[in-house]
Design a protein around this motif. Structure first.
Motif, PDB file in Angstrom:
ATOM      1  N   LEU A 271       0.724  19.127  -0.583  1.00 39.27           N
ATOM      2  CA  LEU A 271       2.337  18.166  -0.457  1.00 39.27           C
ATOM      3  C   LEU A 271       2.428  17.882  -1.733  1.00 39.27           C
ATOM      4  CD1 LEU A 271       0.400  16.660   3.096  1.00 39.27           C
ATOM      5  CD2 LEU A 271       2.513  18.249   2.770  1.00 39.27           C
ATOM      6  N   PRO A 272       3.555  18.320  -1.758  1.00 38.77           N
ATOM      7  CA  PRO A 272       4.001  17.557  -2.642  1.00 38.77           C
ATOM      8  C   PRO A 272       4.427  15.968  -2.548  1.00 38.77           C
ATOM      9  CG  PRO A 272       5.447  18.991  -2.077  1.00 38.77           C
ATOM     10  CD  PRO A 272       4.120  18.768  -1.044  1.00 38.77           C
ATOM     11  N   VAL A 273       4.612  14.767  -3.680  1.00 36.67           N
ATOM     12  CA  VAL A 273       4.465  13.561  -2.840  1.00 36.67           C
ATOM     13  C   VAL A 273       5.869  12.654  -4.436  1.00 36.67           C
ATOM     14  CG1 VAL A 273       3.559  10.909  -2.456  1.00 36.67           C
ATOM     15  CG2 VAL A 273       3.216  13.483  -1.459  1.00 36.67           C
TER      16      VAL A 273
ATOM     17  N   ARG B 239       7.184  15.560   1.145  1.00 33.02           N
ATOM     18  CA  ARG B 239       6.749  15.392   1.886  1.00 33.02           C
ATOM     19  C   ARG B 239       6.642  13.944   2.206  1.00 33.02           C
ATOM     20  NH1 ARG B 239       4.746  19.374   4.682  1.00 33.02           N
ATOM     21  NH2 ARG B 239       4.019  18.193   6.034  1.00 33.02           N
ATOM     22  N   LYS B 240       6.353  13.250   1.246  1.00 39.31           N
ATOM     23  CA  LYS B 240       6.359  11.693   1.225  1.00 39.31           C
ATOM     24  C   LYS B 240       7.416  11.326  -0.150  1.00 39.31           C
ATOM     25  CE  LYS B 240       2.218   9.917   3.192  1.00 39.31           C
ATOM     26  NZ  LYS B 240       2.647   9.949   4.335  1.00 39.31           N
TER      27      LYS B 240
ATOM     28  N   SER C 158       0.898  -1.393   0.221  1.00 39.23           N
ATOM     29  CA  SER C 158      -0.138   0.123   0.096  1.00 39.23           C
ATOM     30  C   SER C 158       0.942   1.437  -0.119  1.00 39.23           C
ATOM     31  CB  SER C 158      -0.737  -0.301   0.969  1.00 39.23           C
ATOM     32  OG  SER C 158      -1.934  -0.804   1.076  1.00 39.23           O
ATOM     33  N   LEU C 159       0.823   2.485  -1.118  1.00 36.08           N
ATOM     34  CA  LEU C 159       1.288   3.359  -1.372  1.00 36.08           C
ATOM     35  C   LEU C 159       0.278   4.165   0.101  1.00 36.08           C
ATOM     36  CD1 LEU C 159       3.067   3.522  -4.712  1.00 36.08           C
ATOM     37  CD2 LEU C 159       3.831   2.758  -2.378  1.00 36.08           C
TER      38      LEU C 159
ATOM     39  N   LEU D  60      15.400  13.753  -2.556  1.00 35.86           N
ATOM     40  CA  LEU D  60      14.202  13.826  -2.765  1.00 35.86           C
ATOM     41  C   LEU D  60      13.743  14.863  -1.527  1.00 35.86           C
ATOM     42  CD1 LEU D  60      12.760  10.854  -5.106  1.00 35.86           C
ATOM     43  CD2 LEU D  60      12.943  13.641  -5.565  1.00 35.86           C
ATOM     44  N   GLY D  61      13.975  14.469  -0.709  1.00 32.25           N
ATOM     45  CA  GLY D  61      13.614  14.715   0.942  1.00 32.25           C
ATOM     46  C   GLY D  61      13.695  16.140   0.921  1.00 32.25           C
TER      47      GLY D  61
END
Ligand code: CTP
Ligand code: MG
Length: 171
Positions: free
Chosen positions: A101-103, A151-152, A3-4, A145-146
């Motif tokens: 939120l950018p993911v 954010r994820k 699950s993402l 990326l972080g």
């Protein structure tokens, strides 16, 4: 099944080299209208989804539409390689401007498999070296990326796992 977890409202950047399966993933998990693909925008502005000289204009248009969607509080997925820091910075910026939120979802698929898939496509004509360069960019990207503001960050490495992914929306 993996699950993402993704916020209900997010700007989702797919990250992966050509042939990693970004468009396939986007098609499988999201509505067509939620997906903004660099290929589609190149086609829109230049009648040719492979016309790299149209990239600047294409991304300009893509970011503009992404902003419109986020402003309307609509989940938006960007189907592009997103291998360059400046490409990702533009996505983080538009997300932040709209308090979204950018993911990042990274498809880190073995390069030989990507090459095999790419060679089978009549609409992809670049050489092996180009893919190698993308691969190096990807490796550099994952660690950053972080820090860049995503954010994820979901990194998927296993092809079977990618096939079995389920998106779970967080309220
Ligand atoms: N493919 C596949 N099995 C998967 C995923 C993709 O056989 N699990 C195939 C697709 O059918 C396609 C090719 O591999 O022919 C590349 O997949 P695609 O999703 O188009 O990759 P992208 O990452 O979108 O490649 P590009 O950056 O070039 O658009
Ligand atoms: Mg694609």
């Amino acid at each position: 099944m993996t699950s993402l977890d993704i916020p209900e409202l997010a700007l989702v950047a797919l990250v992966g080299i050509s042939g990693s399966g970004k468009s396939t993933f986007a098609h499988r998990h999201f509505a067509a209208t939620q997906v903004l693909s660099s290929d589609a925008f190149r086609a829109m502005v230049a009648d040719d989804e492979n016309d790299q000289s149209a990239s600047a204009e294409a991304f300009d248009a893509l970011h503009y539409i992404a902003g419109k969607r986020l402003r309307a509080r609509r989940l938006t997925v960007v189907d592009a390689t997103n291998l360059q820091p400046h490409a990702r910075a533009a996505l983080v910026k538009v997300a932040r401007e709209h308090d979204v939120l950018p993911v990042a979802i990274v498809l880190d698929v073995p390069e030989p498999l990507c090459w095999e898939r790419t060679q089978a496509r009549p609409d992809r004509t670049f050489g092996r070296q180009v893919l190698g360069r993308m691969r190096r960019d990807l490796q550099r990207s994952v660690a950053r990326l972080g820090r860049e503001g995503f954010r994820k960050v979901h990194v998927l490495r296993d092809v079977d796992e990618i096939d079995a992914v389920e998106i779970r929306y967080e309220k």
